[in-house]
Motif scaffolding. Structure first.
Motif, mmCIF file in Angstrom:
data_model
loop_
_atom_site.group_PDB
_atom_site.id
_atom_site.type_symbol
_atom_site.label_atom_id
_atom_site.label_comp_id
_atom_site.label_asym_id
_atom_site.label_seq_id
_atom_site.Cartn_x
_atom_site.Cartn_y
_atom_site.Cartn_z
ATOM 1 N N ILE A 1 -54.220 120.147 -41.416
ATOM 2 C CA ILE A 1 -53.931 118.813 -40.919
ATOM 3 C C ILE A 1 -52.700 118.912 -40.026
ATOM 4 C CG2 ILE A 1 -52.501 118.230 -42.934
ATOM 5 C CD1 ILE A 1 -53.516 115.331 -42.621
ATOM 6 N N GLU B 1 -51.397 113.698 -37.662
ATOM 7 C CA GLU B 1 -52.381 113.113 -38.583
ATOM 8 C C GLU B 1 -51.730 112.752 -39.912
ATOM 9 O OE1 GLU B 1 -56.425 115.414 -37.054
ATOM 10 O OE2 GLU B 1 -54.929 116.500 -38.258
ATOM 11 N N GLN C 1 -49.713 109.449 -40.140
ATOM 12 C CA GLN C 1 -50.464 108.203 -40.257
ATOM 13 C C GLN C 1 -50.770 107.833 -41.716
ATOM 14 O OE1 GLN C 1 -53.974 108.169 -37.684
ATOM 15 N NE2 GLN C 1 -52.963 109.578 -36.265
#
Length: 284
Positions: free
Chosen positions: A7, A11, A14
């Motif tokens: 990840i 990302e 968020q």
């Protein structure tokens, strides 16, 4: 969306405060076992919790059989599940593991969650440096979580023990990949284990070769090309290292590359070399 390999910092940013996400700081120093926890106290990704390699991600070095099983053997599954629950991990939790070492230690937690059947786990690509470079802040505040409901499920990854690996040495059924630095693989500059060298027939793939200069993983295509020069069949391949930690980095790299099914030898060189009846090689 479920993240199962990597990840990005963008990302994660968020979701870092989402109630169904758990972030685990895996920073560690093999020479200074308290360094990771100290670094965590000085600043970590907000809402993160700390995992200690020796205490949380490893078990007793000497097993019930009285034998030494390496410097970082796998813990008792039930005890590990209890630790994961304490971190607030449930059946539907997205877990993100990170460190400051290119995934060197985070990949161990990634593999272990797959080992107990939890697929929704990813390593933060580039670790804490990538988080900071993305302009995100670090916190010194402790986080608390409600007890998680994770249950033990069938493993999503394969493993092999020393006896099984020894039996397969002479029949050519398995390819063995050693994740240690080349000098330690050759038997030089060994400082962590009592014997230098490697398992006969093993090939060397230093885990840091999976990374770009900025500490993030190479592309899937590049990893696939590089590993294809070493292995023909992932399902007939065993990953090992010094104590079963950085070998997980190679397993993750293969997963990113779409080359699934490789097995981990958790005891790795530290267990292997503890028994003088097991063969040792000291030349490339």
């Amino acid at each position: 969306m479920t993240f199962t390999t990597l990840i990005s910092a963008a990302e994660l940013a968020q979701h870092v405060f989402d109630h169904d996400w758990v972030v685990i700081d895996c920073r560690h120093d093999l020479a200074k076992p308290d360094a990771g926890q100290q670094a965590f106290a000085e600043g970590h990704i907000p809402n993160a919790q700390f995992a200690h390699l020796d205490d949380d991600l490893a078990g007793e070095k000497v097993g019930a059989d009285g034998k030494f099983h390496g410097r970082h053997p796998l813990p008792d599954r039930a005890a590990f599940i209890a630790t994961l629950q304490q971190w607030g991990i449930g059946e539907n939790t997205q877990v993100v593991a990170y460190d400051a070492h290119g995934g060197m230690f985070a990949a161990r937690l990634w593999w272990m969650l797959k080992w107990v059947g939890h697929d929704a786990v990813a390593v933060l690509d580039g670790g804490l440096p990538a988080w900071v470079a993305h302009g995100m802040f670090v916190s010194t505040e402790a986080s608390s979580r409600t007890l998680g409901t994770l249950k033990d499920k069938p493993a999503l990854v394969a493993s092999i023990n020393a006896d099984e690996l020894l039996k397969s040495l002479n029949d050519g059924r398995r390819t063995i990949i050693d994740a240690r630095a080349p000098d330690r693989f050759r038997g030089e500059n060994e400082t962590l284990d009592p014997v230098g060298g490697h398992i006969p027939g093993a090939k060397n793939r230093f885990f840091k070769d999976n990374l770009q200069a900025d500490g993030r993983f190479k592309s899937a295509d590049q990893l696939r090309t590089e590993f294809s020069d070493l292995i023909k069949n992932p399902e007939a391949t065993v990953m090992q290292c010094g104590s079963g930690v950085t070998a997980c980095h190679n397993v993750l790299a293969l997963e990113i590359a779409g080359l699934t099914g490789t097995a981990l030898y958790p005891g790795s060189w530290s267990e292997w070399c503890s028994d003088p009846t097991r063969p040792v090689a000291q030349t490339v």
